[in-house]
Design a protein around this motif. Structure first.
Motif, PDB file in Angstrom:
ATOM      1  N   ILE C  31     -53.228   5.706  84.788  1.00 26.69           N
ATOM      2  CA  ILE C  31     -54.105   6.165  85.870  1.00 26.69           C
ATOM      3  C   ILE C  31     -54.607   4.965  86.671  1.00 26.69           C
ATOM      4  O   ILE C  31     -54.700   4.999  87.904  1.00 26.69           O
ATOM      5  CB  ILE C  31     -55.271   6.980  85.301  1.00 26.69           C
ATOM      6  CG1 ILE C  31     -54.728   8.158  84.503  1.00 26.69           C
ATOM      7  CG2 ILE C  31     -56.160   7.468  86.417  1.00 26.69           C
ATOM      8  CD1 ILE C  31     -55.789   8.955  83.816  1.00 26.69           C
ATOM      9  N   TYR C  34     -51.994   3.989  88.932  1.00 23.68           N
ATOM     10  CA  TYR C  34     -51.919   4.919  90.046  1.00 23.68           C
ATOM     11  C   TYR C  34     -53.000   4.647  91.077  1.00 23.68           C
ATOM     12  O   TYR C  34     -52.788   4.790  92.279  1.00 23.68           O
ATOM     13  CB  TYR C  34     -51.968   6.368  89.546  1.00 23.68           C
ATOM     14  CG  TYR C  34     -51.525   7.272  90.634  1.00 23.68           C
ATOM     15  CD1 TYR C  34     -50.177   7.321  90.955  1.00 23.68           C
ATOM     16  CD2 TYR C  34     -52.437   7.952  91.422  1.00 23.68           C
ATOM     17  CE1 TYR C  34     -49.741   8.050  92.017  1.00 23.68           C
ATOM     18  CE2 TYR C  34     -52.018   8.694  92.488  1.00 23.68           C
ATOM     19  CZ  TYR C  34     -50.659   8.746  92.786  1.00 23.68           C
ATOM     20  OH  TYR C  34     -50.236   9.449  93.855  1.00 23.68           O
ATOM     21  N   ALA C  74     -49.993  14.670  97.750  1.00 22.88           N
ATOM     22  CA  ALA C  74     -48.848  15.294  97.097  1.00 22.88           C
ATOM     23  C   ALA C  74     -48.393  14.456  95.919  1.00 22.88           C
ATOM     24  O   ALA C  74     -48.109  14.963  94.820  1.00 22.88           O
ATOM     25  CB  ALA C  74     -47.715  15.468  98.096  1.00 22.88           C
ATOM     26  N   GLU C  75     -48.348  13.163  96.134  1.00 17.91           N
ATOM     27  CA  GLU C  75     -47.893  12.280  95.067  1.00 17.91           C
ATOM     28  C   GLU C  75     -48.860  12.336  93.888  1.00 17.91           C
ATOM     29  O   GLU C  75     -48.445  12.307  92.731  1.00 17.91           O
ATOM     30  CB  GLU C  75     -47.774  10.857  95.615  1.00 17.91           C
ATOM     31  CG  GLU C  75     -46.759  10.025  94.868  1.00 17.91           C
ATOM     32  CD  GLU C  75     -46.426   8.758  95.627  1.00 17.91           C
ATOM     33  OE1 GLU C  75     -46.121   8.848  96.818  1.00 17.91           O
ATOM     34  OE2 GLU C  75     -46.489   7.677  95.018  1.00 17.91           O
ATOM     35  N   ALA C  76     -50.159  12.438  94.209  1.00 19.55           N
ATOM     36  CA  ALA C  76     -51.135  12.515  93.124  1.00 19.55           C
ATOM     37  C   ALA C  76     -50.901  13.746  92.276  1.00 19.55           C
ATOM     38  O   ALA C  76     -51.009  13.690  91.043  1.00 19.55           O
ATOM     39  CB  ALA C  76     -52.544  12.527  93.715  1.00 19.55           C
ATOM     40  N   ALA C  77     -50.558  14.858  92.927  1.00 17.87           N
ATOM     41  CA  ALA C  77     -50.313  16.080  92.161  1.00 17.87           C
ATOM     42  C   ALA C  77     -49.133  15.887  91.213  1.00 17.87           C
ATOM     43  O   ALA C  77     -49.210  16.218  90.027  1.00 17.87           O
ATOM     44  CB  ALA C  77     -50.032  17.236  93.117  1.00 17.87           C
ATOM     45  N   VAL C  78     -48.045  15.295  91.732  1.00 17.59           N
ATOM     46  CA  VAL C  78     -46.886  15.056  90.871  1.00 17.59           C
ATOM     47  C   VAL C  78     -47.250  14.098  89.749  1.00 17.59           C
ATOM     48  O   VAL C  78     -46.885  14.296  88.584  1.00 17.59           O
ATOM     49  CB  VAL C  78     -45.715  14.492  91.690  1.00 17.59           C
ATOM     50  CG1 VAL C  78     -44.531  14.230  90.792  1.00 17.59           C
ATOM     51  CG2 VAL C  78     -45.327  15.445  92.782  1.00 17.59           C
ATOM     52  N   ALA C  79     -48.008  13.071  90.111  1.00 14.43           N
ATOM     53  CA  ALA C  79     -48.373  12.074  89.110  1.00 14.43           C
ATOM     54  C   ALA C  79     -49.161  12.718  87.992  1.00 14.43           C
ATOM     55  O   ALA C  79     -48.924  12.463  86.806  1.00 14.43           O
ATOM     56  CB  ALA C  79     -49.182  10.961  89.761  1.00 14.43           C
ATOM     57  N   LEU C  80     -50.106  13.569  88.347  1.00  7.79           N
ATOM     58  CA  LEU C  80     -50.913  14.221  87.314  1.00  7.79           C
ATOM     59  C   LEU C  80     -50.037  15.066  86.398  1.00  7.79           C
ATOM     60  O   LEU C  80     -50.153  15.011  85.170  1.00  7.79           O
ATOM     61  CB  LEU C  80     -51.983  15.091  87.982  1.00  7.79           C
ATOM     62  CG  LEU C  80     -52.794  15.940  87.005  1.00  7.79           C
ATOM     63  CD1 LEU C  80     -53.540  15.057  86.025  1.00  7.79           C
ATOM     64  CD2 LEU C  80     -53.771  16.825  87.745  1.00  7.79           C
ATOM     65  N   ALA C  81     -49.124  15.824  87.022  1.00 13.07           N
ATOM     66  CA  ALA C  81     -48.260  16.685  86.220  1.00 13.07           C
ATOM     67  C   ALA C  81     -47.430  15.854  85.253  1.00 13.07           C
ATOM     68  O   ALA C  81     -47.339  16.167  84.054  1.00 13.07           O
ATOM     69  CB  ALA C  81     -47.348  17.503  87.126  1.00 13.07           C
ATOM     70  N   LEU C  82     -46.849  14.764  85.755  1.00 14.50           N
ATOM     71  CA  LEU C  82     -46.028  13.923  84.870  1.00 14.50           C
ATOM     72  C   LEU C  82     -46.880  13.255  83.810  1.00 14.50           C
ATOM     73  O   LEU C  82     -46.470  13.080  82.665  1.00 14.50           O
ATOM     74  CB  LEU C  82     -45.291  12.876  85.703  1.00 14.50           C
ATOM     75  CG  LEU C  82     -44.085  13.396  86.468  1.00 14.50           C
ATOM     76  CD1 LEU C  82     -43.534  12.325  87.362  1.00 14.50           C
ATOM     77  CD2 LEU C  82     -43.026  13.837  85.476  1.00 14.50           C
ATOM     78  N   LEU C  83     -48.092  12.891  84.212  1.00 18.21           N
ATOM     79  CA  LEU C  83     -48.992  12.223  83.275  1.00 18.21           C
ATOM     80  C   LEU C  83     -49.249  13.123  82.076  1.00 18.21           C
ATOM     81  O   LEU C  83     -49.244  12.667  80.927  1.00 18.21           O
ATOM     82  CB  LEU C  83     -50.295  11.899  84.000  1.00 18.21           C
ATOM     83  CG  LEU C  83     -51.237  11.012  83.233  1.00 18.21           C
ATOM     84  CD1 LEU C  83     -50.684   9.608  83.237  1.00 18.21           C
ATOM     85  CD2 LEU C  83     -52.603  11.035  83.851  1.00 18.21           C
ATOM     86  N   LEU C  84     -49.454  14.389  82.358  1.00 17.67           N
ATOM     87  CA  LEU C  84     -49.709  15.311  81.249  1.00 17.67           C
ATOM     88  C   LEU C  84     -48.497  15.375  80.327  1.00 17.67           C
ATOM     89  O   LEU C  84     -48.642  15.383  79.099  1.00 17.67           O
ATOM     90  CB  LEU C  84     -50.038  16.697  81.799  1.00 17.67           C
ATOM     91  CG  LEU C  84     -51.395  16.785  82.507  1.00 17.67           C
ATOM     92  CD1 LEU C  84     -51.615  18.184  83.044  1.00 17.67           C
ATOM     93  CD2 LEU C  84     -52.517  16.410  81.566  1.00 17.67           C
ATOM     94  N   ALA C  85     -47.312  15.393  80.942  1.00 23.44           N
ATOM     95  CA  ALA C  85     -46.097  15.440  80.119  1.00 23.44           C
ATOM     96  C   ALA C  85     -45.985  14.184  79.259  1.00 23.44           C
ATOM     97  O   ALA C  85     -45.694  14.263  78.061  1.00 23.44           O
ATOM     98  CB  ALA C  85     -44.880  15.588  81.023  1.00 23.44           C
ATOM     99  N   VAL C  86     -46.250  13.047  79.864  1.00 21.72           N
ATOM    100  CA  VAL C  86     -46.168  11.799  79.102  1.00 21.72           C
ATOM    101  C   VAL C  86     -47.224  11.767  78.016  1.00 21.72           C
ATOM    102  O   VAL C  86     -46.961  11.390  76.868  1.00 21.72           O
ATOM    103  CB  VAL C  86     -46.334  10.590  80.058  1.00 21.72           C
ATOM    104  CG1 VAL C  86     -46.517   9.321  79.273  1.00 21.72           C
ATOM    105  CG2 VAL C  86     -45.148  10.469  80.968  1.00 21.72           C
TER     106      VAL C  86
END
Lengths: 503, 685, 103, 175
Positions: C31, C34, C74-86
């Protein structure tokens, strides 16, 4: 051209956009039908095919370039050809995904997967034709964001989310730096349109700040094509992502990236003089920059590939090296250079997709991407022999051995930097040395497959009825890799459309 | 006739390709369903068709009055901007002789292989490769431009690689194949660079002559080059004349393909392949590609006396060098391999002293007798149940009379005993060498001739005379028997040719007419200098005498007093060891290249992993150094801020502790550093 | 001395940009990294706006700034989603621990 | 006097923008970093007012603070246990030193380049005393209509993709 009149020329992209939305709505309404991966793949492929047909019908032949949406997009031979390449690679991505067990097992949401691929295609199509900094940046981000999501789009493979995260952070940094560079370029020239910038640079002397903005901008573009100092994400992402998507990533977005590089540098910073001699416009000597980066890229890619054990990683480094070769032609500042970049990309399309398809087929069997699992592949059974000989065709083509298409492609690239108007001898020597180095690691795979009878890995299954799509795709790609190595005039004629790309 | 060739000449290439294609694709199936016969028949028939066409070409050329050059233009291959290359084939005396040799010897070897490869599981694969090879070789020989020639050049290399490692199951073969491939690629790189420079230089020349638009001109075609070779005059590259650089680059290619110093190392190892392959590719045809190329481009090489001198010297030295190695080898095929290298050296010597037709003449006779020798050796090897060490042979004469007779004739021919073919061709090269004033090279050649006679006699005697020395249980004497007719027939034919072919090029001094040279004169021009008949007689006699001496000493050492060689070898142990181990050249190369490459590779693969850390550590080191300096300064001068300096040192120390590297950020770091370098460089300059 | 000039805006945004770069490289928390990217984007948007005001023709630069802000979101949304996966896989968000893929 | 006040306000806003940056870069607590980022964004928004970019300032406040920053806070809260929050944002020392050197090199190079470049104002610097919203709206709906529409598609794609990526995680957690 205003917005309303432009729609006519915007048909392929417009259709694709409408298709995406329709697809989404239909998918939400008929959740059950779309959750079958075969249905989603077929529907997506059909949409792309229609887009491709529209592109072929509506935008054929460009005596003059058409600028639409008040300068946002420019439709010319470059955009036309690269759009075809990009759409075709997306179609192959669908077909690959369909035939890969890895994908079909791990995809729980085929509808969303298809949607993202379609969006990604839209991003590429816009990217290759954009002739405005804003449009270029927006579509670059469009492509990148969908690519990040597709990289992480699996829940079986634990490497995927890591790869996607790295991709996102690296890409975010690179695109941020690029945005900063774009702002500087805007600051110098006061315009976002390529034509406006071109005019300003032709009339004013803008000093070193121009070069600096160019370096910043190239960070983002170099990231897209994985050129040397900006390459580092590439092997990790290639290894982590689903193999079909890796194959796509190494061709489609890379082609789009090259289209942007060519358009950006040749449309803004180049003038075409008497006798079709191109000269650099403005104070920044960008061909030298590209030449140095190209030499570093190919050398780095080849050397790093030498000791790889994972086939996807090896192909990743090899794709870095190939980007270096192509960048070499882009740096040549000749018309033949542009032509040969496209020529090589279309050849590369055949051989790289082919190689990845073999990797997909083998990993369907072994669930592994290690090179040692290929040992004795050619002698296992008839399917093994088939896969190995297909792989051999693609690898020979990648090496650049006649009579395969890769040889002709490499020949064009080398020819382009030895043009009398702007020859770069040292780069040609570097390239030839690199081609020889690359021989080693490709030959190592061949040796593993053919020259060893020791069989590692599990036994192969025979030919399966359900996989005939895969086999025929493979054979088709191989066939064309050979045909274009012997009779490449058609491809050459198509590439020659690019001759009048710069006026 | 001529029109036929002009229209359908390309068929010459189509047949072997078709054969390769059919056998390659369907061979497995045919073998399973119908056995070996159709495969062999198909392969032989395709080569036979080509052979017939070659004869037709030869006749057509003999007919033609003017120019003696027929070009068959199959299609315009590529017309891109300023590069045009046609898929065109050039039929002239030089190429017609080459295709006769290639298809003729090729046909005999195909027939021989019918028997030799019997029962091999890769029967169809073998013939497919062999046909593919014939195709590539014909492409190389018939190509009308450099571009096409290069494709043939690469093609034969590829086939050679495939065939050397044909029995891939054995590690040694696979390694030999790789070695051949890689060494050849080094040469090929030189060849390719040569082509590029040639292309560039011609373009420069055209530009200097005022022609800028080269569109539609096939400037790499031999016809164009020959006509416009004077364009290269005055073109320079890095201070040297472009012609010299081009010739040297092309010659590097030739040394790779034709196994000359320094790139000869692959050829002896290539003997790991099946014997017919050794005979066809590594003796008769492919290895002569370099000689042919120089002959083809003789007008270009004529522009650079320096390059010619280097070629002649390399050829002579290689000839002698390989001949000495040949004296101390025990593997029958290795001896023949070194003899091939040595004879190729002769051919280059001939080329280097501008005796092109003599060189090509020797190429042809060599193809006959060397193919015969190899096939004879193959016959012996099969007879002895895959025994290749001549120390374990002996007395084979009684069991294999036909093989022995053929082998004897070929051996006498290579030794240069008049009036066999080898005598005339070798003698002509030597004579031309003398005539051109290179007396030292002539002496080298003469010495080589003696050595050749010596080691060939040694080979013959150890193999065919005396008692059989094979261990009883491995290859019992009573099992040795003559090879089948399909194997002896080619031997007989080749022996006849190696006996009689010399009369084609009977020199005038000996009352002949030298048809050969006359036939080739449209390509090479007539090089008839002032006649020194008495001198020529003397030299001819000298070479014949040297050959006879060689043979007699061979007979003396190995037949009359067989214990002598070992004693001598013991006396000159160091020299003998040196020669026996082939001057340790392989070891040298492997030390320089293989371990060198290994080290470099290791270093470079570490590059990716460590370069960033290196940067980091380096700056850390600098920082620590600075910290030390500040520390020292602190302690000495300012007492109050010791703590802060210690803090910096501490940071540096902690910094040097091997922390876990975060790869992603290291990547970004690399990016930023590159950015900073770029910006800094531009901001300063 | 005039203070509110183009140059001062440029230098402010340069500082933001470089702090962003520094943050990207030095932080261990994803984070945090980011945030560095956000700083860079912010500085680019500021640059565009200032060029638009001082050296541009019209408001094109501001339009670009708006798009940068939208893309950042938009990028923040993707980043958050990937962050959760990681985070689910690694049980932490230390960028240094993202090291399965290397070599 | 009037001008001086404007400048003082400007300088304080610049400080408000830059000073929290150091917290973002150096704080060991990720929450502090996030709040510092909040101030930086507010400062930037203030700077936009000085650039006569009122609409942009509002967008900055709405999207960056209302959207991005909230997302970041969500991310922090979803991924960390609150007790070790003080050590949530550690710095790699080796990297930060190299980065520091590099960044300084970049700073000085660019600083002097920026100062030495004559940024030619093309129309003498345009001011929009009546606000920019009207003009911006016209631009976005005429010349930049296509990017505007494409951006909406992009947001749609991102929406779907993030839902899948995050939803998967959440679903699996429930399992």
């Amino acid at each position: 051209m205003g917005n309303l009149e432009s729609i006519r020329y915007f048909a392929p992209e417009g259709f694709l956009s409408v298709f995406i939305i329709t697809f989404l709505i239909a998918g939400l309404l008929r959740r059950k039908t779309f959750s079958k991966s075969s249905f989603s793949c077929i529907a997506g492929t059909a949409g792309l095919f229609l887009t491709l047909i529209l592109e072929l019908c509506i935008n054929t032949g460009y005596p003059d370039a058409i600028v639409i949406f008040s300068g946002m997009l420019k439709l010319d031979a470059l955009s036309h050809l690269f759009k075809i390449l990009c759409i075709s690679s997306s179609i192959l991505l669908f077909l690959f995904s369909y035939s890969s067990r890895e994908t079909s097992d791990s995809l729980k949401e085929p509808m969303e997967y298809a949607l993202l691929i379609l969006s990604c295609t839209l991003g590429m199509m816009l990217l290759v034709s954009s002739s405005n900094l804003l449009m270029m940046y927006l579509s670059l981000e469009f492509l990148s964001l969908t690519a990040y999501m597709l990289t992480g789009f699996t829940d079986k493979n634990e490497k995927a989310s890591e790869a996607a995260m790295k991709y996102l952070l690296y890409g975010g940094a690179a695109s941020g730096i690029m945005a900063y560079g774009l702002s500087l370029l805007y600051g110098i020239t006061g315009s976002l349109d390529y034509s406006g910038i071109h005019r300003f640079i032709a009339e004013n002397n803008s000093g070193i700040i121009l070069y600096i903005s160019m370096i910043f901008i190239f960070t983002g573009l170099g990231f897209k094509i994985a050129a040397f100092p900006f390459h580092a994400w590439c092997p990790d992402v290639y290894e982590g992502a689903l193999t079909p998507f890796t194959a796509f990533l190494s061709v489609g977005p890379k082609a789009a990236g090259f289209a942007v590089i060519i358009r950006f540098f040749y449309q803004i910073f180049t003038v075409r003089g008497e006798g079709d001699v191109l000269t650099v416009l403005g104070s920044a000597d960008w061909p030298a920059m590209l030449a140095i980066i190209s030499a570093l890229t190919m050398t780095f890619g080849n050397l790093a590939a030498l000791r790889q054990k994972n086939i996807k990683r090896l192909l990743a480094y090899s794709s870095i090296a190939h980007a270096g070769y192509m960048l070499m032609a882009a740096a040549s500042l000749t018309i033949l250079g542009i032509v040969s970049v496209f020529f090589y990309l279309s050849v590369y399309f055949l051989m790289n997709f082919g190689a990845f398809l073999v990797v997909i087929a083998v990993s369907n069997e072994f669930n592994s991407d290690e090179i040692e699992d290929y040992e004795g592949l050619a002698w296992k059974n008839s399917k093994g022999a088939f896969l190995a000989s297909m792989f051999a065709v693609f690898l020979f083509s990648l090496i650049g051995t006649p009579p395969f298409a890769g040889f002709i492609g490499k020949f064009y690239l080398l020819l382009s930097i030895l043009q009398p108007e702007n020859p770069i001898y040292w780069l040609a020597v570097v390239a030839v040395i690199n081609i020889i180095i690359s021989l080693y690691y490709y030959a190592r795979i061949l040796k593993t497959m053919f020259l060893s009878r020791r069989q590692k890995g599990t036994a192969l299954s025979g030919f399966e009825r359900g996989q005939y799509l895969q086999y025929s795709l493979m054979a088709g790609l191989a066939l064309f890799s050979i045909i274009f190595g012997i009779y490449w005039s058609p491809l050459n004629n198509i590439s020659m459309l690019l001759e009048n790309f710069i006026h | 006739m001529q029109e036929f060739v002009m229209k359908y000449g390309f068929l010459l290439l189509v047949f072997p390709l078709l054969g390769a294609f059919l056998n390659g694709i369907f061979g497995r199936y045919i073998l399973r369903r119908y056995g070996e016969a159709p495969i062999g028949l198909l392969a032989c028939a395709s080569v036979f068709m080509s052979f017939v066409l070659s004869i037709a070409v030869f006749l057509a050329l003999n007919d033609s009055e003017n120019g003696s050059r027929i070009i068959c233009n199959a299609y315009t291959w590529l017309n891109a901007g300023n590069l045009r290359a046609d898929a065109a084939f050039l039929f002239d005396p030089l190429s017609s002789i080459m295709i006769l040799v290639v298809t003729g010897v090729g046909l005999l070897i195909h027939i021989y292989s019918l028997g030799y490869m019997k029962g091999d599981s890769g029967y169809y694969r073998f013939f497919a490769y062999l046909n593919l090879f014939i195709f590539s070789m014909l492409l190389l020989v018939l190509a009308d431009n450099m571009f096409l020639m290069f494709i043939g050049w690469e093609g034969v290399g590829l086939c050679s690689y495939l065939l050397i490692s044909f029995w891939y199951t054995e590690k040694e073969n696979a390694i030999a194949g790789n070695k051949a491939f890689i060494v050849n690629r080094i040469g090929d790189a030189g060849f390719l660079i040569g082509i590029f420079i040639l292309f560039w230089a011609v373009r420069q020349g055209l530009a200097a002559a005022g022609t800028f638009d080269t569109e539609g001109l096939s400037i790499l075609s031999f016809q164009f080059l020959e006509k416009n070779i004077s364009l290269l005059n005055g073109i320079e590259l890095y201070g040297a004349s472009a012609a010299t650089i081009i010739c040297l680059c092309l010659f590097i290619g030739a040394t790779g393909k034709s196994a000359q110093i320094p790139l000869y190392v692959w050829l002896p190892d290539a003997m790991a392949g099946p014997t017919p392959v050794s005979a066809l590719i590594h003796a008769a045809t492919m290895v002569t590609a370099g000689v042919y190329m120089i002959g083809r481009l003789n007008f270009l090489f004529a522009m650079s006396p320096l390059a010619l001198g280097i070629i002649a010297a390399t050829g002579a030295v290689t000839a002698l060098f390989a001949a000495t190695i040949g004296c101390a080898q025990f593997d029958i095929k290795k001896i023949l391999a070194y003899s091939t290298i040595s004879q190729l050296g002769y051919m280059f010597l001939g080329m280097g002293v501008s005796a092109y037709s003599a060189g090509i003449f020797h190429l042809m006779t060599h193809a006959f007798f060397k193919a015969c020798l190899f096939l004879g050796a193959g016959s012996v090897i099969i007879g002895m149940h895959h025994e290749q060490d001549i120390r374990n042979m002996g007395g084979v004469r009684k069991y294999m009379p036909v093989t022995f007779a053929a082998f004897l004739i070929a051996m006498l021919s290579i030794s240069g005993i008049p009036p066999l073919a080898g005598f005339f061709s070798k003698d002509e090269i030597l004579w031309k060498t003398w005539e051109s004033g290179h007396h030292i090279l002539w002496l080298t050649g003469l010495a080589t001739a003696g050595l050749t006679a010596f080691y060939m006699t040694r080979l013959l005697v150890l193999t065919f005379f005396g008692k059989n020395r094979g261990s009883k249980k491995d290859c019992a004497v009573h099992k040795i028997k003559e090879s089948p007719f399909s194997m002896t027939m080619p031997l007989i034919v080749l022996a006849l040719f190696s006996a009689a072919a010399g009369f084609l090029g009977l020199p005038e001094a000996l009352g002949g007419f030298n048809r050969f040279e006359f036939f080739l004169s449209p390509v090479f021009g007539s090089h008839r200098g002032a006649s020194h008949e008495s001198m020529e007689y003397m030299l001819t006699a000298a070479s014949a005498i040297v050959a006879v001496i060689g043979i007699f000493s061979g007979v003396f050492f190995y037949l009359v007093k067989p214990e002598l060689p070992a004693r001598i070898a013991k006396k000159i142990r160091p020299i003998y060891n040196l020669i026996y181990n082939k001057y340790f050249i392989d070891e040298l190369y492997s030390f320089i290249f293989v371990s060198g490459t290994g080290i470099i590779t290791a270093v470079l693969s570490a590059f990716d992993r460590y370069v960033i850390d290196l940067t980091v550590n380096l700056s850390g080191y600098i920082l620590r150094l600075m910290a030390h300096i500040i520390d020292w300064f602190d302690r000495r001068a300012v007492d109050g801020i010791v703590n802060s300096a210690a803090g910096i040192t501490l940071i540096a120390g902690a910094y040097l502790r091997k922390a876990q590297t975060g790869r992603l950020q290291a990547y970004v770091m690399l990016l930023i550093i590159a950015l900073a370098i770029g910006v800094f460089y531009k901001a300063i300059f | 001395m005039e203070i509110i000039t183009l140059q001062s805006f440029l230098i402010v945004s340069l500082i933001l940009f470089l702090t962003g770069l520094y943050t990207i490289v030095s932080r261990k928390n994803i984070i945090g990294i980011y945030m560095g990217i956000e700083l860079i984007l912010n500085s680019s948007a500021l640059n565009f706006a200032s060029f638009s005001r001082f050296a541009g023709r019209g408001l094109e630069g501001q339009v670009f700034s708006i798009f940068i802000i939208v893309l950042a979101a938009a990028e923040a949304a993707v980043a958050l989603a990937l962050l959760l996966a990681v985070f689910k896989r690694q049980r932490g968000i230390d960028a240094d621990k993202l090291n399965i893929l290397k070599g | 006097m009037n001008i001086e006040i404007k400048e003082i306000v400007f300088i304080s806003i610049v400080l408000l923008t830059i000073a929290p940056c150091s917290v973002v870069a150096f704080s060991r607590n990720i929450l502090y970093s996030a709040f510092a980022l909040f101030f930086t964004f507010i400062g930037t928004s203030g700077l936009y007012f000085f650039l006569d970019a009122d609409f942009l300032a509002i967008v900055q406040l709405a999207v960056y603070i209302g959207g991005v920053l909230v997302l970041l806070l969500f991310a922090i809260l979803l991924t960390k246990n609150i007790d070790d929050i003080k050590k949530t944002n550690t710095i790699s020392l080796r990297r930060s030193i190299t980065a520091g050197i590099t960044v300084l090199v970049l700073f000085f190079s660019l600083f002097f380049v920026f100062l030495s470049t004559g940024w030619t104002p093309l129309n003498g610097g345009a001011a929009y005393p009546n606000g920019t919203i009207h003009e911006l709206g016209r631009l976005i709906l005429s010349k930049y209509l296509l990017p505007f529409e494409i951006a909406s598609l992009l947001l749609l794609a991102v929406l779907i993709g993030s839902l899948v990526l995050a939803g998967k995680t959440v679903r699996q957690r429930e399992d």
